[in-house]
Design a protein around this motif. Structure first.
Motif, PDB file in Angstrom:
ATOM      1  N   LEU A  74       0.824  -1.213   0.000  1.00 39.40           N
ATOM      2  CA  LEU A  74       0.000   0.000   0.000  1.00 39.40           C
ATOM      3  C   LEU A  74       0.860   1.265   0.000  1.00 39.40           C
ATOM      4  CD1 LEU A  74      -2.931  -0.755   2.495  1.00 39.40           C
ATOM      5  CD2 LEU A  74      -3.170  -0.105   0.103  1.00 39.40           C
ATOM      6  N   GLY A 258      -1.552  -5.148  -2.264  1.00 33.17           N
ATOM      7  CA  GLY A 258      -1.419  -3.824  -1.662  1.00 33.17           C
ATOM      8  C   GLY A 258      -0.909  -2.794  -2.654  1.00 33.17           C
ATOM      9  N   GLY A 262      -2.831   0.407  -3.749  1.00 33.14           N
ATOM     10  CA  GLY A 262      -2.199   1.675  -3.413  1.00 33.14           C
ATOM     11  C   GLY A 262      -2.227   2.683  -4.549  1.00 33.14           C
ATOM     12  N   SER A 267      -6.895   4.277  -1.801  1.00 34.24           N
ATOM     13  CA  SER A 267      -5.817   3.683  -1.017  1.00 34.24           C
ATOM     14  C   SER A 267      -5.777   4.228   0.410  1.00 34.24           C
ATOM     15  CB  SER A 267      -4.467   3.910  -1.700  1.00 34.24           C
ATOM     16  OG  SER A 267      -4.205   5.292  -1.832  1.00 34.24           O
ATOM     17  N   THR A 271      -6.243   2.059   3.741  1.00 34.27           N
ATOM     18  CA  THR A 271      -5.220   2.038   4.787  1.00 34.27           C
ATOM     19  C   THR A 271      -5.830   2.309   6.152  1.00 34.27           C
ATOM     20  OG1 THR A 271      -3.555   2.806   3.203  1.00 34.27           O
ATOM     21  CG2 THR A 271      -3.043   3.069   5.537  1.00 34.27           C
TER      22      THR A 271
END
Length: 540
Positions: A74, A258, A262, A267, A271
């Motif tokens: 991410l 991820g 991301g 994203s 998160t």
């Protein structure tokens, strides 16, 4: 009635003792990771008292690895890496080579075989993402050139370790083959690389379209719970599918999931929504690693342990310093890189666990890695104190990093949904203001809009000082966490007793907490909505 619940006992004991040890580490200004590792030692089989179920802890750790790697993906930014590629790529590869050779030299002295030495040296070569980012943030260095080089360096290290995790099982099988030759070595490696390539191509061609489409559909349902579940399902599902279909590691699958997520506008929300669960399983991962550590290594192998710590703290750092200087960067940048990398962490533990499970790394090697990690994490804050703080006039001028404070200006904390609306109105009104934001992507977005930004955690007095808190007239705390806002208000009031503070809250408990913390003006969203609706109703 008593029940036999080893899973619950393992989770409860792990989290409770990790909390206690993590709090002690935080109090000592040491990374909480060291506390979590020590919590694992406490509940492990090598110390008296309660012993957690090692098998269950290991399976929980697998989930922790998946979520850790998902988090790394991410935060992976190809753009940031390309910006510092000329120093980060050769620097990271050179430093990994030096540390690996030093580790192999120590393993040769201890009588291990070459593959064990290679795994041991590789584990000593990679720094902890969590520890490094915490150190950089603590000194306001994340958005400086030095900070970007250190983070880019770490990204290259992480990519090398992901590749190592994929190839290590293949190398282990080949090396154990009694009649192995070049052909038997190349064919399995080629097969593994083919599978990895197939997985990567599938993720880039299909995953890049399917994953964002699924998340956008979930967002439009309006269900926050479903969005959170979708993100976790993608992380765990892609990791498991990568291992089941392509026979690649959970880590690689989670990393790519991820990384693709991301790149989407969602994203940041992904998160935030998954962070609590990722943190919880990451803690259990560190606890499970600590359970593997045998403290007797401190007594039985003091000299090998000392050499291991010296490789991590001195050998790696000296190599990093020399490489950065050879690439014609300043001594300040070289010192920052050297101090940032003078520790080991997550990938080291993953490599050590994989090496012992494949029976290519002896148990004493794993113990040396874990002991070296604990000691280096404890020492890293003291090592980082040697790094010059941000504030050099040339550095500030070059990077335009220092916000321009004005007498009586407004400080806005947070550039999220509410913060952006406030910033827009302040910009139109022409009032001097600046923003404090701790998320790099949001800080960049604010800077792109022409707003002065002080990046860092507003709880840190150094960040408030950088924003000119002593000369500010008003402080607007627009972050959604009311209890954190209270801590910020207390720090701000200490530095500027006369400042006017306005904060937001989401519950009566947060309102009460903020008022107790010295914030008389608290805006609670639900109350304002109700008041506005009643006003509209009355006017009709």
């Amino acid at each position: 009635m008593m029940h036999h619940t080893p899973l619950i006992a393992t989770v409860v004991a792990g989290l409770v003792i990790a909390f206690v040890m993590g709090a002690i580490a935080h109090r000592l200004k040491v990374s909480p990771i060291a506390g979590y590792l020590l919590a694992g030692v406490v509940v492990g089989p090598f110390t008296p008292g309660f012993v957690a179920d090692a098998g269950l802890a290991s399976e929980l750790a697998e989930i922790g690895v998946i979520l850790l790697m998902f988090g790394v993906g991410l935060h992976f930014s190809l753009k940031d890496l390309l910006a510092v590629r000329k120093v980060a790529v050769p620097g990271a590869i050179g430093q990994i080579a030096v540390a690996t050779l030093l580790g192999m030299a120590l393993s040769w002295v201890l009588g291990w075989d070459m593959l064990a030495g290679f795994v041991f040296g590789l584990a000593l070569s990679v720094a902890s993402t969590v520890v490094l980012l915490r150190a950089l943030q603590g000194r306001n260095l994340v958005q400086t050139e030095r900070g970007r080089i250190a983070v880019g360096w770490l990204i290259v290290e992480d990519l090398v370790m992901v590749l190592a995790l994929v190839l290590l099982p293949v190398l282990a099988n080949v090396m154990k083959s009694p009649d192995g030759d070049l052909t038997t070595l190349l064919i399995p490696i080629a097969g593994t690389l083919f599978k990895v390539t197939g997985f990567v191509v599938l993720m880039l061609l299909v995953g890049r379209k399917v994953i964002p489409w699924v998340l956008h559909w979930v967002v439009h349902t309006g269900s926050r719970e479903l969005f959170r579940l979708a993100v976790l399902a993608i992380a765990l599902g892609v990791a498991f599918g990568a291992a089941f279909v392509f026979q690649v590691s959970f880590a690689l699958g989670a990393f790519f999931a991820g990384m693709i997520l991301g790149e989407t506008p969602l994203s940041r929300q992904a998160t935030e929504e998954t962070l609590p669960l990722r943190d919880a399983f990451a803690v259990l991962f560190f606890v499970s690693v600590g359970m593997l550590f045998d403290p007797s290594v401190l007594i039985e192998q003091p000299l090998p342990l000392l050499v291991t710590v010296l490789i991590i703290i001195v050998g790696k750092s000296a190599a990093a310093y020399a490489i950065v200087r050879a690439l014609r960067h300043s001594g300040k940048t070289a010192i920052t890189a050297a101090a940032s990398l003078a520790q080991i962490g997550e990938f080291s533990f993953i490599l050590a666990s994989l090496g012992t499970s494949l029976q290519i790394l002896p148990a004493e090697g794993r113990d040396l890695i874990l002991a070296g990690a604990i000691i280096s994490i404890f020492l890293n804050p003291f090592i980082f104190s040697l790094v010059p703080k941000r504030g050099d006039a040339v550095e500030i001028a070059d990077e335009a990093a220092k916000p321009r404070a004005h007498k009586g200006h407004v400080i806005l904390i947070g550039y999220g949904r509410v913060g952006k609306l406030i910033a827009s109105d302040l910009t139109r009104s022409g009032k001097p203001f600046l923003i404090i934001e701790d998320q790099p992507d949001m800080a960049r977005e604010a800077e792109a809009a022409g707003i002065d930004v002080a990046q860092g955690n507003a709880v840190d007095p150094a960040t408030l000082e950088e924003a000119g808190i002593r000369d500010a007239g008003k402080l607007l705390i627009a972050i959604p966490e009311g209890f954190e806002a209270g801590a910020i208000a207390e720090r701000a009031r200490e530095l500027n007793p006369g400042i006017r503070i306005i904060a937001r809250a989401h519950s009566d408990a947060e309102v009460a907490f903020l008022q107790k913390a010295g914030v008389p003006e608290v805006v609670m969203g639900e109350r304002e909505i109700a008041s506005r609706m009643l006003t509209l109703c009355s006017s009709g």
